[in-house]
Design an enzyme around this catalytic site. Sequence first.
Site, PDB file in Angstrom:
ATOM      1  CB  SER A 133      -0.890   0.004   1.243  1.00  0.00           C
ATOM      2  OG  SER A 133      -1.577   1.222   1.358  1.00  0.00           O
ATOM      3  CE1 TYR A 157      -6.534   3.887  -2.134  1.00  0.00           C
ATOM      4  CE2 TYR A 157      -5.114   3.617  -0.240  1.00  0.00           C
ATOM      5  CZ  TYR A 157      -6.244   3.269  -0.942  1.00  0.00           C
ATOM      6  OH  TYR A 157      -7.087   2.309  -0.459  1.00  0.00           O
ATOM      7  CB  THR A 183      -6.398   1.830  -5.151  1.00  0.00           C
ATOM      8  OG1 THR A 183      -5.571   0.681  -4.965  1.00  0.00           O
ATOM      9  CG2 THR A 183      -7.766   1.583  -4.523  1.00  0.00           C
ATOM     10  CE  LYS A 265      -6.926  -3.518  -4.218  1.00  0.00           C
ATOM     11  NZ  LYS A 265      -7.706  -2.853  -3.184  1.00  0.00           N
ATOM     12  CG  HIS A 289     -11.261  -0.962  -0.936  1.00  0.00           C
ATOM     13  ND1 HIS A 289     -10.387  -0.184  -1.657  1.00  0.00           N
ATOM     14  CD2 HIS A 289     -10.838  -0.883   0.355  1.00  0.00           C
ATOM     15  CE1 HIS A 289      -9.490   0.349  -0.842  1.00  0.00           C
ATOM     16  NE2 HIS A 289      -9.738  -0.063   0.387  1.00  0.00           N
TER      17      HIS A 289
END
Length: 391
Positions: A133, A157, A183, A265, A289
């Site tokens: 992440s 992100y 994402t 994603k 998610h």
Amino acid sequence: MANFSDFNIGVYLNGLFGTMPSFPLEYAGWEAAARTHLDDVLYDYVAGGAGDEATQDGNVHAFRRWGIAPRMLAGAAERDLSIELFGRRYPTPLFLAPIGVVGIMDVADGEAGHGDQEAARAAAATGVPAVMSTLMQDPMEDVAPELGETPGFFQLYTPNDRELAESFVRRAEAAGYAGIVVTLDTWSLGWRPRDLRHASMPQLQGKCLANYTSDPVFRSRLEKTPEEDPGAATLAWAMTFGNPGLSWDDLEWLRSLTELPLLLKGICHPDDVRRAKDGGVDGIYCSNHGGRQAASAPALDFLPDVVAAADGMPVLFDSGVRTGVDVVKALALGATAVGIGRPYGWGIAMGGAAGAQHVLQCLLAEADLTMGLNGYASIAELTRDILVRIP
Ligand SMILES: Cc1cc2nc3c(=O)[nH]c(=O)nc-3n(C[C@H](O)[C@H](O)[C@H](O)COP(=O)(O)O)c2cc1C
Ligand SMILES: O=C(O)C(=O)c1ccccc1
């Protein structure tokens, strides 16, 4: 060829000599064991999801609406669970989905804070690739070496600051990540009653922001360094994290940032798959998610149409995988690789890298045995027609 079900035999053999399994053998046990180590705020953050949590429950139940057709005398005594992805062979069809708080979930030894590295070590030990992440407790440069020979992917992100996004991608490339996973479903935080009840979430406590606070572009935006004024850094993170304006028009820019494999994603609709493909991505990551963002139908229900629209492009899948049987079903519905989120998160909480490795071994042993006992020797044999729909 690895024989994943040796793990099964090993448990019984150990039992003969009085050694019981160190960790539980199934999802409910992993979650319960993890819970004994986690405080309520972190436990609820991981366990919970959007709204009444019907979406995350639906993800799990969707797997039960499919059954596998058993074939006998099929000669499946030796199985090959390996897959190919972006020109590379992997020993298993699993991958670790990004968990933005895994960095603080390594609580079992009383010294939380390096859970991203623990997850990376589980990946290194098993050959299961990890998508790491943006929200890490250690900077990505410190996590990458722990992956060893196993590739890691950097999950982006996309902040509302293009230069910061570009810096993240450059750093991921330099640190040796093998692909970029953008994402799309978290441009704003979902409606999460459990977190609202605690009026808290880890990132707002300044946790898991190391990739931001170590970033030269992020730091250049601050008046005081994050070390001098951590609260201001957290606030700056909150201001830059969300990106409601991101649109398909930005895909050209995202694509231009890297020559590494680029995946999107959070894609569940075939029209979105086609747009992504037209925009030059290398892979689709079908996911809702884990039911944490928008309420939606189970991600699994979208998978066949997503795979059809992808038309040969790799499709990664996650959301609701809890057993090795689920892994087999997702593969039969066309996933190229199958991701797990909460299961290995609980593994990290109950036993760090060893706990996560144990979770992977259980899932792989069960998937391997499920294939063998049902008469399927390779992943190529797992196709839609080996499944029956259960009303
Ligand atoms: C605690 C937690 C944190 C997550 N953080 C991220 C994240 O930082 N980035 C991301 O793309 N997905 C994140 N996800 C979603 C997972 O990557 C994945 O889509 C989801 O967990 C799959 O569902 P499962 O938990 O049912 O396996 C997170 C999920 C959980 C449970
Ligand atoms: O919790 C999550 O699922 C997640 O990905 C996230 C990331 C940043 C802020 C809030 C949620």
